[in-house]
Each structure stands twice: as structure tokens, then as C-alpha cells.
Design an enzyme around this catalytic site. Structure first.
Site, mmCIF file in Angstrom:
data_model
loop_
_atom_site.group_PDB
_atom_site.id
_atom_site.type_symbol
_atom_site.label_atom_id
_atom_site.label_comp_id
_atom_site.label_asym_id
_atom_site.label_seq_id
_atom_site.Cartn_x
_atom_site.Cartn_y
_atom_site.Cartn_z
ATOM 1 N N ASP A 101 60.686 29.117 38.597
ATOM 2 C CA ASP A 101 61.770 28.709 39.488
ATOM 3 C C ASP A 101 62.734 27.752 38.794
ATOM 4 O O ASP A 101 63.938 27.964 38.771
ATOM 5 C CB ASP A 101 61.172 27.921 40.678
ATOM 6 C CG ASP A 101 60.977 28.758 41.911
ATOM 7 O OD1 ASP A 101 61.986 29.187 42.472
ATOM 8 O OD2 ASP A 101 59.811 28.957 42.292
ATOM 9 N N ASP A 131 69.187 30.090 44.697
ATOM 10 C CA ASP A 131 67.738 30.053 44.947
ATOM 11 C C ASP A 131 67.126 30.923 43.855
ATOM 12 O O ASP A 131 67.222 32.151 43.899
ATOM 13 C CB ASP A 131 67.362 30.568 46.344
ATOM 14 C CG ASP A 131 65.890 30.286 46.645
ATOM 15 O OD1 ASP A 131 65.140 30.009 45.687
ATOM 16 O OD2 ASP A 131 65.499 30.341 47.818
ATOM 17 N N ASP A 166 63.418 33.269 45.805
ATOM 18 C CA ASP A 166 63.150 33.071 47.227
ATOM 19 C C ASP A 166 61.860 33.815 47.546
ATOM 20 O O ASP A 166 61.552 34.833 46.923
ATOM 21 C CB ASP A 166 64.312 33.601 48.071
ATOM 22 C CG ASP A 166 64.097 33.312 49.548
ATOM 23 O OD1 ASP A 166 63.742 32.167 49.880
ATOM 24 O OD2 ASP A 166 64.269 34.231 50.366
ATOM 25 N N ASP A 169 69.415 29.630 50.466
ATOM 26 C CA ASP A 169 68.826 30.868 50.991
ATOM 27 C C ASP A 169 69.915 31.799 51.532
ATOM 28 O O ASP A 169 69.844 33.011 51.371
ATOM 29 C CB ASP A 169 67.873 30.570 52.165
ATOM 30 C CG ASP A 169 66.590 29.878 51.740
ATOM 31 O OD1 ASP A 169 65.965 30.356 50.791
ATOM 32 O OD2 ASP A 169 66.221 28.869 52.367
HETATM 33 C C1 2IP Z 1 61.518 30.032 51.814
HETATM 34 C C2 2IP Z 1 61.058 31.463 51.905
HETATM 35 C C3 2IP Z 1 60.163 31.603 53.093
HETATM 36 C C4 2IP Z 1 60.936 31.358 54.371
HETATM 37 C C5 2IP Z 1 61.585 29.979 54.292
HETATM 38 C C6 2IP Z 1 62.398 29.769 53.011
HETATM 39 O O1 2IP Z 1 62.142 29.806 50.585
HETATM 40 O O2 2IP Z 1 62.133 32.363 52.022
HETATM 41 O O3 2IP Z 1 59.597 32.854 53.041
HETATM 42 O O4 2IP Z 1 60.038 31.430 55.456
HETATM 43 O O5 2IP Z 1 62.430 29.829 55.398
HETATM 44 O O6 2IP Z 1 62.902 28.474 52.969
HETATM 45 P P1 2IP Z 1 59.689 32.821 56.193
HETATM 46 O O7 2IP Z 1 59.026 33.717 55.213
HETATM 47 O O8 2IP Z 1 58.792 32.397 57.322
HETATM 48 O O9 2IP Z 1 61.007 33.343 56.651
HETATM 49 P P2 2IP Z 1 61.305 29.506 49.194
HETATM 50 O O10 2IP Z 1 60.301 30.574 49.007
HETATM 51 O O11 2IP Z 1 62.417 29.533 48.195
HETATM 52 O O12 2IP Z 1 60.702 28.140 49.379
HETATM 53 CA CA CA Z 2 64.319 29.935 49.537
HETATM 54 CA CA CA Z 3 62.920 29.243 45.931
#
Ligand code: 2IP
Ligand code: CA
Ligand code: CA
Length: 376
Positions: free
Chosen positions: A54, A153, A156, A298
Site C-alpha cells: 500500500d 487509494d 482498496d 475511496d
Molecule cells: C475500505 C474498504 C472496505 C470498506 C471501507 C473502506 O478501504 O473498501 O472494504 O468497507 O469502507 O474504507 P466495506 O467492504 O464494508 O464496504 P481500505 O481497504 O482501503 O481500508
Molecule cells: Ca479504501
Molecule cells: Ca487502501
């Protein structure tokens, strides 16, 4: 500006290769996991992990794009900080050095003297990515880079990236979990208006070659600026039997409220970016999120692509308030240039009011009308 679009696509391709490399070397991957602490912690997860991949990817994008566009210096932000603590407890600053050799030496220290890993990564970081994309080559645009800023990001859906499930059976075209939801997101926004302008989504784990077991990726882009809309994708139709995609942790109240609208076509998937991509690709008509668990990095890139295709992304709380007040004109879309007042760390850049990603305005109205009268 077409040069900036190409630069961001190129950076996303290099990032995707680094993400693939880190997964393909399981021993290397184990080395790369570090627990998040302090105010950068995403409040949603008890244990949230970031990987060196990352941090590295974000630095590579910053370095490559910043070198080509000095106007963007100081205006490239992202989820990660470039400080990394190795297993010896030393804090190191991750950066791309002037030469591959220097980067390899730095990574050697960061990776607890694992030379093969350091060399593999340094080679991937310093490789020249040559894009062969006739559509991209034909794009002509004139948007001054000094008016833009970038949100990255680097990966993600980190949880799914770490878990690494390769083959997950899709439901209605949407994978509930798995590597396919790990995406590279690079978005550009207008510094003064905060509107999303340009977005690149790269899917590093789009397809696994059955013979070589190597991953093949794919990228998508979109531009929306002062009346110009361009995308690598076409606008999907509004289907007679629409579906919605939700986080598996979405509240029961929202699920209950949406069920009459979608019946059994309530889909669940990991990854905020992946759910936005599902709307972009027409696999879902909407992504509804009632919590403030996503961040500017995101949503910026997917939002720009949605707008390029005639869709958008509203702040759910603000849109519901406007809807209940009888507003039927423009609804409040997410913007990218203002931190949340009084917040610290990553929370400064949270999409606090939740969101709705949509492709068709008519469908957004149906969703808002449904939620506005529901007991939430
Ligand atoms: C996260 C990732 C998670 C999401 C969350 C993001 O970003 O996309 O999957 O939660 O909101 O902030 P969910 O899967 O419940 O939608 P990262 O992986 O970059 O921390
Ligand atoms: Ca993210
Ligand atoms: Ca991320």
C-alpha cells in the site's frame, strides 16, 4: 491534460503490477503486513492492516506523476503515510529513490534484509510502463493540471487483498468477496470547486490465467470537466429489474427499507471502490452506504467515472435532507477539497454522511423517495 490522464493510467498499471507481485510471492507478502495504529486507524475495523505494498504503491504514484507534473507537487494526497515500522521496531520512511539500486538498498533495510524481495520490488518500481492503448492515444483534452489535485487509494479492500481468495462465485455478476475487489483508485479533482474531474480504476486481479496462474488486470477511466465527458466505458442502461449493492455491515434498517424496491436483488460485496465499480459497469443500479466509513480517496476516482457516464455520487445524509425539504433540482454530490471540521487523522477526509452512487438520476430519486419515508 490528456498527458495527465495517460500518466495516471500508467501509474495505475505500475501499481497493479506491484500489487500482483506482492501476492504472487507468498513469503514476501507475509513480510509486508503491519498493523495500523493511532489516529490513522479506520474506525470500522478492530484490526485494520496496511501493507508495505500500500505504502509503496502510493509513493510510486506520487513520485511518477509528481515528476511529470511539478504543478501537482503538494497536491497529491492519499490514504497512507510514508512511514513504515519494520519488525525490528524501526520507523523508516518509504520513498522512491533516484536509482533502482538506491531503492533496492532502502527496501533491503525495510524488509529486514530480504535481498530477493527488495530487488524484485525495486525492479517493479523502476520499470517503464508502456501503454498500448489506441483509444487513450486518441484522447485530446485541455485541463490545466495546476487546477487539479489528486486522491490515491493505492489498494482498496485491503482485507480481501490480504486474504487473497482467488475464485469467488459471483451472484448477479457481483463477487461478494475475494481478490477481485482489491482495486487501485486514482482520482483528480478541481482544487477550487472540489468536483471530481478524472478517475482511473485499475483491477489488478481481474482474471487469473488458467495455465500460468498469473494475474491479468484491466483498467477503466473517465473524465468529466466543464461539459466534456469521456470514458473508456459506455453508459449502462437502467434495467427493468434493478439491483442495489451494499456493504455486508450495512444497517438492518437500510436493508429493510430497500427490500421492497429490490426484492432478492439486494447484493452484498466487499470494497467500497468495488461496489462503486459495480454501479459503473451496470451490475447494480445503486450503491447505498449509510455510514461514514469511506474516505475521499475511496470515492474520488469512481465518482469522476460515474459523472463522465452521466451518473454521480451524492452525500446520503445531505441528499435525504434536501429531498425531505422538497428540493428536486441538483442534489448535493460529494466534493473533495474540504476536510471535516474538528476531525483528526484520516477522519478529516471521511465521507461522513454516507453516500449513494448511481448511474441514472431517475433511479437515485426512487432510492431517496424510498429512504425519505422509511424508519431509519
Ligand atoms: C475500505 C474498504 C472496505 C470498506 C471501507 C473502506 O478501504 O473498501 O472494504 O468497507 O469502507 O474504507 P466495506 O467492504 O464494508 O464496504 P481500505 O481497504 O482501503 O481500508
Ligand atoms: Ca479504501
Ligand atoms: Ca487502501
Amino acid at each position: 491534460m490528456a498527458a495527465l490522464l495517460k500518466s495516471l493510467v500508467g501509474a495505475s498499471e505500475k501499481s497493479a503490477r506491484i500489487a500482483q507481485l506482492c501476492r504472487q510471492e507468498e513469503a514476501l507478502f507475509q513480510l509486508l503486513i503491519e498493523e495500523k495504529t493511532g489516529t490513522d486507524k479506520n474506525k470500522k475495523f478492530v484490526q485494520d492492516f496496511k501493507t508495505l505494498a500500500d505504502v509503496l504503491i502510493q509513493e510510486v504514484i506520487k513520485h511518477d506523476v509528481g515528476k511529470e507534473f511539478p504543478e501537482l507537487h503538494g497536491h497529491i494526497g492519499g490514504e497512507e503515510s510514508n512511514r513504515f515500522e519494520n519488525s525490528l521496531g524501526e520507523t523508516l520512511v518509504v520513498q522512491v529513490c533516484a536509482t533502482q539500486q538506491d531503492t533496492a538498498s532502502l527496501l533491503f533495510t525495510i524488509l529486514d534484509r530480504n535481498q530477493p524481495a527488495a530487488e524484485l520490488l525495486a525492479a517493479a518500481i523502476h520499470q517503464d510502463v508502456v501503454l498500448q492503448d489506441a483509444v487513450l492515444d486518441a484522447v485530446a483534452l485541455a485541463i490545466p493540471p495546476e487546477r487539479l489535485a489528486i486522491w490515491i487509494d493505492p489498494i482498496d479492500s485491503t482485507n480481501q487483498y490480504i486474504r487473497g481468495q482467488a475464485s469467488v462465485v459471483p451472484i448477479g455478476g457481483i463477487c461478494p468477496s475475494g481478490l477481485c475487489s482489491a482495486l487501485v483508485l486514482i482520482g483528480a479533482y478541481d482544487r477550487s470547486s472540489g468536483d471530481p474531474v478524472l478517475g482511473v480504476i485499475n483491477e489488478p486481479f481481474f482474471r487469473e490465467d488458467p495455465l500460468t496462474h498469473r494475474w491479468q488486470g484491466v483498467y477503466h477511466w473517465g473524465v468529466s470537466y466543464q461539459g466534456t465527458s469521456l470514458s473508456s466505458l459506455g453508459r449502462p442502461p437502467l434495467r427493468p429489474e434493478p439491483s442495489v449493492v451494499l456493504s455486508s455491515s450495512e444497517t438492518p434498517a437500510i436493508q429493510r427499507a430497500l427490500r421492497p424496491l429490490y426484492g432478492e436483488r439486494l447484493r452484498f460485496a466487499s470494497g467500497a471502490g468495488y461496489k462503486m465499480l459495480c454501479v459503473i459497469l451496470g451490475l447494480a443500479e445503486a450503491y447505498v452506504l449509510s455510514e461514514g466509513s469511506t474516505f475521499k480517496w475511496d470515492s474520488c476516482a469512481p465518482h469522476a467515472i460515474l459523472r463522465a457516464l452521466g451518473g454521480g455520487m451524492v452525500d446520503l445524509e445531505a441528499a435525504l435532507q434536501a429531498w425531505r425539504a422538497g428540493q428536486r433540482g441538483a442534489l448535493p454530490e460529494l466534493t473533495y477539497n474540504q476536510p471535516v471540521g474538528g476531525a483528526v487523522g484520516a477522519e478529516c477526509w471521511a465521507n461522513r454522511g454516507g453516500l449513494v452512487a448511481f448511474m441514472h438520476r431517475d433511479h437515485l430519486e426512487v432510492v431517496l423517495a424510498t429512504l425519505a419515508t422509511a424508519a431509519l
